[in-house]
Design a protein around this motif. Structure first.
Motif, PDB file in Angstrom:
ATOM      1  N   THR A  93       0.820  -1.206   0.000  1.00  0.00           N
ATOM      2  CA  THR A  93       0.000   0.000   0.000  1.00  0.00           C
ATOM      3  C   THR A  93       0.855   1.257   0.000  1.00  0.00           C
ATOM      4  O   THR A  93       2.034   1.257   0.407  1.00  0.00           O
ATOM      5  CB  THR A  93      -0.927   0.017   1.216  1.00  0.00           C
ATOM      6  OG1 THR A  93      -0.131  -0.009   2.404  1.00  0.00           O
ATOM      7  CG2 THR A  93      -1.846  -1.194   1.213  1.00  0.00           C
ATOM      8  N   LEU A  94       0.274   2.356  -0.434  1.00  0.00           N
ATOM      9  CA  LEU A  94       0.944   3.650  -0.464  1.00  0.00           C
ATOM     10  C   LEU A  94       1.121   4.162   0.970  1.00  0.00           C
ATOM     11  O   LEU A  94       0.166   4.166   1.753  1.00  0.00           O
ATOM     12  CB  LEU A  94       0.118   4.638  -1.283  1.00  0.00           C
ATOM     13  CG  LEU A  94       0.701   6.049  -1.429  1.00  0.00           C
ATOM     14  CD1 LEU A  94       1.976   6.014  -2.271  1.00  0.00           C
ATOM     15  CD2 LEU A  94      -0.328   6.984  -2.064  1.00  0.00           C
ATOM     16  N   LYS A  95       2.328   4.574   1.300  1.00  0.00           N
ATOM     17  CA  LYS A  95       2.608   5.081   2.652  1.00  0.00           C
ATOM     18  C   LYS A  95       3.329   6.415   2.563  1.00  0.00           C
ATOM     19  O   LYS A  95       4.159   6.627   1.681  1.00  0.00           O
ATOM     20  CB  LYS A  95       3.461   4.082   3.435  1.00  0.00           C
ATOM     21  CG  LYS A  95       2.800   2.725   3.591  1.00  0.00           C
ATOM     22  CD  LYS A  95       3.735   1.738   4.234  1.00  0.00           C
ATOM     23  CE  LYS A  95       3.115   0.343   4.233  1.00  0.00           C
ATOM     24  NZ  LYS A  95       3.052  -0.203   2.851  1.00  0.00           N
ATOM     25  N   SER A  96       3.004   7.286   3.491  1.00  0.00           N
ATOM     26  CA  SER A  96       3.677   8.582   3.607  1.00  0.00           C
ATOM     27  C   SER A  96       4.530   8.560   4.868  1.00  0.00           C
ATOM     28  O   SER A  96       4.007   8.367   5.973  1.00  0.00           O
ATOM     29  CB  SER A  96       2.661   9.718   3.665  1.00  0.00           C
ATOM     30  OG  SER A  96       1.932   9.787   2.454  1.00  0.00           O
ATOM     31  N   LEU A  97       5.837   8.748   4.704  1.00  0.00           N
ATOM     32  CA  LEU A  97       6.771   8.680   5.833  1.00  0.00           C
ATOM     33  C   LEU A  97       7.744   9.843   5.768  1.00  0.00           C
ATOM     34  O   LEU A  97       7.810  10.578   4.768  1.00  0.00           O
ATOM     35  CB  LEU A  97       7.556   7.361   5.814  1.00  0.00           C
ATOM     36  CG  LEU A  97       6.760   6.069   5.699  1.00  0.00           C
ATOM     37  CD1 LEU A  97       6.825   5.560   4.272  1.00  0.00           C
ATOM     38  CD2 LEU A  97       7.293   5.017   6.647  1.00  0.00           C
ATOM     39  N   THR A  98       8.539   9.981   6.843  1.00  0.00           N
ATOM     40  CA  THR A  98       9.565  11.025   6.904  1.00  0.00           C
ATOM     41  C   THR A  98      10.890  10.391   7.313  1.00  0.00           C
ATOM     42  O   THR A  98      10.935   9.571   8.236  1.00  0.00           O
ATOM     43  CB  THR A  98       9.181  12.113   7.923  1.00  0.00           C
ATOM     44  OG1 THR A  98       7.928  12.686   7.550  1.00  0.00           O
ATOM     45  CG2 THR A  98      10.249  13.204   7.961  1.00  0.00           C
ATOM     46  N   ILE A  99      11.976  10.785   6.617  1.00  0.00           N
ATOM     47  CA  ILE A  99      13.319  10.336   6.977  1.00  0.00           C
ATOM     48  C   ILE A  99      14.049  11.525   7.609  1.00  0.00           C
ATOM     49  O   ILE A  99      14.207  12.582   6.985  1.00  0.00           O
ATOM     50  CB  ILE A  99      14.104   9.842   5.750  1.00  0.00           C
ATOM     51  CG1 ILE A  99      13.312   8.772   5.004  1.00  0.00           C
ATOM     52  CG2 ILE A  99      15.462   9.297   6.168  1.00  0.00           C
ATOM     53  CD1 ILE A  99      13.945   8.369   3.678  1.00  0.00           C
ATOM     54  N   SER A 100      14.472  11.361   8.862  1.00  0.00           N
ATOM     55  CA  SER A 100      15.245  12.396   9.557  1.00  0.00           C
ATOM     56  C   SER A 100      16.719  12.026   9.466  1.00  0.00           C
ATOM     57  O   SER A 100      17.151  11.012  10.016  1.00  0.00           O
ATOM     58  CB  SER A 100      14.798  12.498  11.025  1.00  0.00           C
ATOM     59  OG  SER A 100      15.572  13.447  11.718  1.00  0.00           O
ATOM     60  N   HIS A 101      17.509  12.854   8.754  1.00  0.00           N
ATOM     61  CA  HIS A 101      18.923  12.520   8.524  1.00  0.00           C
ATOM     62  C   HIS A 101      19.710  13.762   8.150  1.00  0.00           C
ATOM     63  O   HIS A 101      19.173  14.707   7.566  1.00  0.00           O
ATOM     64  CB  HIS A 101      19.040  11.487   7.379  1.00  0.00           C
ATOM     65  CG  HIS A 101      18.613  12.048   6.043  1.00  0.00           C
ATOM     66  ND1 HIS A 101      19.506  12.381   5.064  1.00  0.00           N
ATOM     67  CD2 HIS A 101      17.377  12.338   5.550  1.00  0.00           C
ATOM     68  CE1 HIS A 101      18.846  12.844   4.009  1.00  0.00           C
ATOM     69  NE2 HIS A 101      17.552  12.826   4.280  1.00  0.00           N
ATOM     70  N   ASP A 102      20.984  13.765   8.538  1.00  0.00           N
ATOM     71  CA  ASP A 102      21.933  14.805   8.119  1.00  0.00           C
ATOM     72  C   ASP A 102      21.393  16.218   8.342  1.00  0.00           C
ATOM     73  O   ASP A 102      21.605  17.122   7.530  1.00  0.00           O
ATOM     74  CB  ASP A 102      22.306  14.619   6.642  1.00  0.00           C
ATOM     75  CG  ASP A 102      22.864  13.235   6.361  1.00  0.00           C
ATOM     76  OD1 ASP A 102      23.822  12.846   7.057  1.00  0.00           O
ATOM     77  OD2 ASP A 102      22.339  12.535   5.473  1.00  0.00           O
ATOM     78  N   GLY A 103      20.677  16.400   9.445  1.00  0.00           N
ATOM     79  CA  GLY A 103      20.167  17.725   9.769  1.00  0.00           C
ATOM     80  C   GLY A 103      18.969  18.171   8.949  1.00  0.00           C
ATOM     81  O   GLY A 103      18.613  19.350   8.965  1.00  0.00           O
ATOM     82  N   THR A 104      18.338  17.248   8.236  1.00  0.00           N
ATOM     83  CA  THR A 104      17.177  17.611   7.424  1.00  0.00           C
ATOM     84  C   THR A 104      16.124  16.523   7.535  1.00  0.00           C
ATOM     85  O   THR A 104      16.358  15.448   8.101  1.00  0.00           O
ATOM     86  CB  THR A 104      17.587  17.805   5.951  1.00  0.00           C
ATOM     87  OG1 THR A 104      16.489  18.350   5.219  1.00  0.00           O
ATOM     88  CG2 THR A 104      18.019  16.491   5.326  1.00  0.00           C
TER      89      THR A 104
END
Length: 328
Positions: A93-104
């Motif tokens: 299924t389609l998922k919306s996520l966030t990657i927190s890395h390298d200060g962004t």
């Protein structure tokens, strides 16, 4: 209806679809349709479940099951037919996520299953040292955040000095107020290798990888005398009193009190700043009043005599702290 199907030897099961209904009355010319149920196994984001459907293709089956899966990735297109033996379809299924890395923070919207797939879709690379939470193999859910901490390791080396010890030896051939350095001491050197771990550029931990002595310390050897120095009495007087007369009222001053204040009445007293004897002469001052050698090598009377001469020459100011004792 059921009697007709039985008479025509058309087998139907409880999951099969018959139109008109099985209990419906029929007349001449009635068309009877039978749609057989077939298993559709759906694995949705890793969860497997089998549904019995009478739909003839995947899209129709989704509609019958009331699932849309918009934006999802399926292993079979919606137009693929479902045979009597059934069909297995994998759905992500389609998922919306966030990657927190390298200060962004990088948003990702994709039909993905694991953390590793999310990073690959976003083209965010990690190496073996980096810390990824949740782990790369973990299943993801829409709305969650993946955190990456960059880890680097730096190895450094440093030389540390090792202190030397002092060994004291005695010699009966030297006076007890004498000493000499027989061998100078030398500090040793130890090399230490340290591994430091940095997380997102900040120091997190450090550990010693190895230590080795590359030069051992060398002990300092000092020889001290044990022989008593013979007492010398020249010019009369002792302990700061007496000394040869110089006249002019100088002889009657309290030389014993001055000596007690300056040296505790010790004719062998030595101050590390370079002053010697009862009256703490410097060698240059001692010689300026006719003294020879070092004041401590002369008798108490000789030292007093030279102190009287110094007083005649320069007054009590030669002893700024104790000079007033002369008049006590």
């Amino acid at each position: 209806m059921g009697e007709v199907l039985a008479a025509e030897k058309v087998p139907v099961g409880p999951r099969d679809l018959v139109a008109p209904g099985r209990s419906a009355k029929i007349a001449d010319g009635t068309r009877i349709a039978v749609r057989y149920a077939r298993p559709l196994t759906l694995t949705v984001d890793g969860q497997k479940r089998t549904h019995w459907v009478t739909a003839l293709n995947v899209g129709e089956a989704f509609n019958d099951l009331g699932v849309r899966y918009e934006g999802a990735r399926t292993s079979a297109s919606r137009s693929v037919g479902i045979a009597r033996k059934g069909l297995a379809v994998d759905v992500r299924t389609l998922k919306s996520l966030t990657i927190s890395h390298d200060g962004t923070k990088t948003p990702v919207s994709a039909p993905v299953l694991t953390v590793g797939e999310v990073l690959a879709r976003a083209n965010v690379k990690v190496d073996a040292d980096d810390r990824v939470r949740p782990a790369l193999s973990s299943m993801v859910q829409s709305g969650s955040t993946i955190t990456i901490n960059r880890v680097s390791t730096r190895t450094t080396s440093a030389n540390l000095f090792l202190p030397y010890t002092t060994i004291r030896k005695t010699s009966s051939s030297m006076y007890d107020d004498q000493s000499k350095v027989e061998r100078a001491g030398q500090r040793g050197v130890k090399r230490k290798v340290v591994e430091t771990v940095y997380v997102d550029g900040k120091k997190a931990s450090a550990r010693i990888v190895s230590q080795s002595v590359i030069r051992k310390p060398v002990s300092r050897v000092v020889v001290v005398g044990t022989k008593d120095r013979p007492k010398q009495e020249t010019g009369g007087g002792g302990g700061g009193g007496g000394g040869g007369p110089v006249g002019g009222g100088v002889d009657s001053l309290n030389w014993s009190a001055l000596a007690q204040c300056e040296s505790g009445g010790n004719p062998r007293a030595v101050n590390s700043a370079g002053y010697y004897g009862l009256y703490q002469f410097s060698v240059s001052t001692w010689r300026s009043v006719g003294g020879s050698g070092n004041p401590i090598d002369n008798s108490a009377g000789e030292q007093t005599y030279r102190a009287k001469l110094l007083y005649q020459k320069a007054g009590s100011g030669q002893w700024p702290v104790c000079g007033r004792r002369l008049f006590s």
